[in-house]
Design a protein around this motif. Structure first.
Motif, mmCIF file in Angstrom:
data_model
loop_
_atom_site.group_PDB
_atom_site.id
_atom_site.type_symbol
_atom_site.label_atom_id
_atom_site.label_comp_id
_atom_site.label_asym_id
_atom_site.label_seq_id
_atom_site.Cartn_x
_atom_site.Cartn_y
_atom_site.Cartn_z
ATOM 1 N N ASN A 31 30.943 45.310 14.772
ATOM 2 C CA ASN A 31 31.593 45.685 16.017
ATOM 3 C C ASN A 31 33.076 45.893 15.790
ATOM 4 O O ASN A 31 33.865 45.845 16.690
ATOM 5 C CB ASN A 31 31.371 44.575 17.053
ATOM 6 N N ARG A 47 20.576 48.035 28.486
ATOM 7 C CA ARG A 47 21.592 49.062 28.237
ATOM 8 C C ARG A 47 21.738 49.356 26.749
ATOM 9 O O ARG A 47 21.834 50.512 26.333
ATOM 10 C CB ARG A 47 22.913 48.573 28.799
ATOM 11 N N ASP A 57 27.950 46.939 19.937
ATOM 12 C CA ASP A 57 27.587 46.124 21.092
ATOM 13 C C ASP A 57 28.475 46.567 22.244
ATOM 14 O O ASP A 57 29.685 46.711 22.066
ATOM 15 C CB ASP A 57 27.808 44.640 20.779
ATOM 16 N N THR A 58 27.883 46.773 23.406
ATOM 17 C CA THR A 58 28.689 47.238 24.533
ATOM 18 C C THR A 58 29.610 46.158 25.062
ATOM 19 O O THR A 58 30.556 46.457 25.767
ATOM 20 C CB THR A 58 27.775 47.758 25.649
ATOM 21 N N GLY A 59 29.325 44.905 24.756
ATOM 22 C CA GLY A 59 30.343 43.874 24.914
ATOM 23 C C GLY A 59 30.285 43.027 26.165
ATOM 24 O O GLY A 59 30.924 41.984 26.220
ATOM 25 N N GLU A 60 29.514 43.434 27.188
ATOM 26 C CA GLU A 60 29.604 42.673 28.435
ATOM 27 C C GLU A 60 28.955 41.305 28.354
ATOM 28 O O GLU A 60 29.094 40.509 29.274
ATOM 29 C CB GLU A 60 29.037 43.486 29.608
ATOM 30 N N PHE A 66 20.696 42.828 31.739
ATOM 31 C CA PHE A 66 21.239 44.189 31.842
ATOM 32 C C PHE A 66 21.750 44.663 30.483
ATOM 33 O O PHE A 66 21.492 45.795 30.057
ATOM 34 C CB PHE A 66 22.374 44.224 32.872
ATOM 35 N N PHE A 113 29.489 39.283 25.553
ATOM 36 C CA PHE A 113 30.312 38.395 24.720
ATOM 37 C C PHE A 113 30.684 37.179 25.555
ATOM 38 O O PHE A 113 31.141 37.299 26.684
ATOM 39 C CB PHE A 113 31.633 39.068 24.307
ATOM 40 N N PRO A 118 31.479 50.825 19.326
ATOM 41 C CA PRO A 118 31.009 49.474 18.987
ATOM 42 C C PRO A 118 29.483 49.427 18.951
ATOM 43 O O PRO A 118 28.805 50.126 19.689
ATOM 44 C CB PRO A 118 31.548 48.617 20.136
ATOM 45 N N LEU A 174 28.717 34.941 26.686
ATOM 46 C CA LEU A 174 27.552 34.384 27.384
ATOM 47 C C LEU A 174 26.565 33.856 26.347
ATOM 48 O O LEU A 174 26.563 34.273 25.191
ATOM 49 C CB LEU A 174 26.881 35.455 28.250
ATOM 50 N N ARG A 203 30.649 34.579 21.739
ATOM 51 C CA ARG A 203 32.057 34.555 21.371
ATOM 52 C C ARG A 203 32.248 33.700 20.132
ATOM 53 O O ARG A 203 32.946 34.072 19.194
ATOM 54 C CB ARG A 203 32.906 34.013 22.518
ATOM 55 N N ASP A 215 20.391 34.837 33.032
ATOM 56 C CA ASP A 215 21.651 35.440 33.455
ATOM 57 C C ASP A 215 21.415 36.946 33.572
ATOM 58 O O ASP A 215 21.021 37.594 32.594
ATOM 59 C CB ASP A 215 22.740 35.138 32.418
ATOM 60 N N PRO A 216 21.663 37.533 34.743
ATOM 61 C CA PRO A 216 21.349 38.960 34.905
ATOM 62 C C PRO A 216 22.186 39.862 34.005
ATOM 63 O O PRO A 216 21.747 40.940 33.630
ATOM 64 C CB PRO A 216 21.650 39.221 36.386
ATOM 65 N N GLN A 217 23.393 39.412 33.674
ATOM 66 C CA GLN A 217 24.240 40.247 32.820
ATOM 67 C C GLN A 217 23.645 40.335 31.410
ATOM 68 O O GLN A 217 23.765 41.359 30.739
ATOM 69 C CB GLN A 217 25.662 39.666 32.770
#
Lengths: 422, 422
Positions: A123, A206, A132-135, A202, A137, A130, A139, A26, A197-199
């Protein structure tokens, strides 16, 4: 490689940074802030930590960045992160240059993501998807590593690579415990994404799958929720889903001589594998309900270690020397140790998984997603063949299998596998 | 309830405690140490933190213990933990006393596990299966909560409970976006285990399933790898797998008046539901590959918020007021807000999931495991019915659905649902 600078990602002003998440994506995306200025100056500036540093095994975030470039790919001798997302891909193009282009694009995206940045340079374009898929941001990089490998089938002739296949890279032979599902086995390419961090893990897989569109598709993938190996002396030994400490005598990143001997390829491999290794992945289903009905005594006899302390039979503490004479002849620890297998030592880097319920059996589909790195996959074959007599076989079955050649590391501007394709 | 003391778990001496993992199960299991002494004295003594305390959203461990007993069950107004393991069970016994006995056993085990202790009193008997499967030895309680609910089918007459079914507890009607799989829907009982460490959440569900043997079996289960809601003002708003901040205007634990109005049941419910609520679970598959090809503009129009900042259209920052006139008529935020649904407000507490690859489509099986708590499931039905026009429907489908009555909390010695069964 010249890195494009990140534009501000949208017209909204950046929110004030939250204190708990320093150096996050971020902040990097923030409009006129210091992060953007640093990027514009071409500096990443957040490469704290190193591939070999230990980490708190349960830290979900941490600002650590593991450098992407180096002699070896990261994610091998890196202190094992807590979470995994692994994916095997099939190449759907028949053009060699598409594969080379994909590896370049993957490398560039992975280099950015492992630094805590979005995979693509922009982005902000309203009319385009985009980059970046964004999930992720907001982290941190969470010690993300991305490790790329080539399966035997990549050398089958479609891409003119048959003559450059290393002799050691071939499908594994049939092994004791095999009940393999072809849909969970094999693959032309693999991506191992590890992070605390699993996110973040992932998100990496992705986005690499998104970038591969038109050239490669995911064949199978596996989320691992908890590491079952320590690969650094700074880490505690974790427990597998049988409740036992796993990998007490694993090779460790600090054992550089042992890694040179047993993990990194030497002159026996083709030049393009310099600094590389081989990855074996096995999806090992545990028959959890059966195991949970076994007595504590039976469980300990199966491993040859005490459950709570992790001490070997005859020892008092986890790291006490294993005395094979004290272990049952069919115990897992006795059969798996290098001394029982002509010295074959593996760098294990596996993860526990659960994928809900097994439709056929109505039991938890859970177990160990085993990953090992070794100088020659034959070392794994030797160990697994010894385990034909393993008392543990009553409680497990191998349902997925794959092997990949993992080329050496990159220098800035280069890409994984470049010496093979260039 | 008189708590049995924990004996030492085996004859091996305890290892020295590692500095990073204070107050771990390992310490509690340790032979003659202070932990065992405290347990022998009947004191748990580690109930630091509270159900309403915020936490670092990415902390993988933390020594926090969330108290099990209280007016409400924990895991509802508790600051959302990072990880989830959810399981729905079918009762296979036809005896009411078996169900009551199971709820008592589950409560006792959950009370122990949420305090960072093994689920059963003993783990030392060589000839018996261990009372604890062991994979969480050495880990902290990690803010584990266990929340238990009763499905409509529990009141179908098998157990003499039909007359005590709350009017609000009934299968959800067909709803827009439904493509439900019966094998991922329904259930007589549910267990929601949340923790900051996924291995602790998995361990809880596995041991409760083990304890249920002969009385209930898992019908379906779901691992959630990252929270998609904040339920406390102390938490950052996380992002869902579409890359958007999710639940900015969620109900928060600090809004006690709003929870009393919209979450906790009142005089309209049967006495045994005092302090309770209703849980709706929906497995929402995201069509990730389609979403990732949508332009940033389309994605933002779909939600009615800006992607990176989270600000609503017309606003500048995430928490700026939503002005519905600025939002597209079919945008998700406009349609889902309470003001568009007669005030219906839900306490959302969902998690992102991925379960590998979808066999049929060859695409990532990933999305949102939506969980909401509300005073009446009809509030969810109202919102979801409004969403028939939601632009988001192009990118999602609901593939699993369940509803459960969640009774109020317990006092020490009592068990969840006791007022219903006693």
């Amino acid at each position: 490689m010249s890195e494009p600078t990140d534009p501000t990602s949208e017209s909204q002003p950046a929110e004030p940074a939250r204190p708990r998440r320093r150096l996050s994506r971020r902040a990097l995306l923030g409009g006129a802030g210091a992060g953007a200025a640093a990027l514009a100056a071409g500096g990443v500036g957040i490469a704290i930590g190193s591939a070999d540093s230990g980490s708190s095994s349960s830290s979900g975030a941490g600002d650590h960045v593991v450098p992407f470039d180096g002699e070896h790919q990261a994610g091998i001798a890196t202190a094992a992160q807590d979470r995994l997302h692994f994916a095997a891909f099939d190449v759907v193009s028949d053009r060699r240059e598409d594969v080379a282009g994909l590896l370049r694009a993957w490398t560039e995206a992975a280099r950015r993501m492992t630094a805590g940045r979005p995979p693509g340079p922009a982005n902000a374009v309203e009319l385009a998807p985009p980059d970046d898929t964004g999930e992720a941001f907001g982290l941190t990089a969470a010690r993300l590593t991305v490790t790329i490998g080539f399966g035997p089938s990549l050398f089958d002739g479609r891409f003119g690579l048959a003559a450059r296949r290393p002799a050691a890279l071939r499908d594994l032979p049939a092994l004791p415990g095999d009940e393999l599902d072809g849909a969970r086995s094999g693959g032309d390419l693999c991506v191992q994404a590890c992070a605390d961090d699993p996110q973040v893990a992932f998100h990496a897989v992705r986005n690499l799958a998104r970038i591969a569109r038109g050239t490669a598709v995911i064949r199978w993938s596996q989320l691992g929720f908890g590491r079952t190996s320590s690969t650094s002396r700074a880490q505690d030994t974790p427990r597998n889903l049988m409740g036992f400490k796993d990998g007490t005598n694993n090779l460790k990143a600090e054992d550089r001589a042992a890694l040179a001997e047993s993990v990194w390829v030497g002159g026996e491999a083709p030049d393009w594998m310099r600094g590389g290794t081989y990855l074996v992945a096995r999806r090992i289903r545990m028959l959890i309900e059966v195991w949970d009905r076994a007595s504590l005594g039976d469980q300990e006899q199966t491993f040859g270690r005490h459950k709570v302390s992790g001490a070997p039979f005859g020892g008092r503490a986890e790291f006490d020397a294993v005395d094979p004479a004290r272990l049952p002849a069919d115990s897992h620890v006795r059969l798996a140790r290098p001394e029982s297998n002509g010295g074959a030592a593996l760098l294990r880097r596996g993860y526990s998984f659960t994928d809900g319920l097994d439709d056929q059996l109505g039991q938890l589909d859970a177990g160990l997603f085993f990953i090992s790195f070794q100088r020659d996959p034959d070392a794994f074959v030797k160990v697994q063949s010894s385990l034909a007599r393993d008392a543990l076989n009553e409680y497990i079955k191998h349902v997925g299998s794959a092997v990949f050649a993992v080329p050496g590391g990159t220098q800035p501007g280069g890409y994984v596998g470049q010496p093979l394709f260039a």
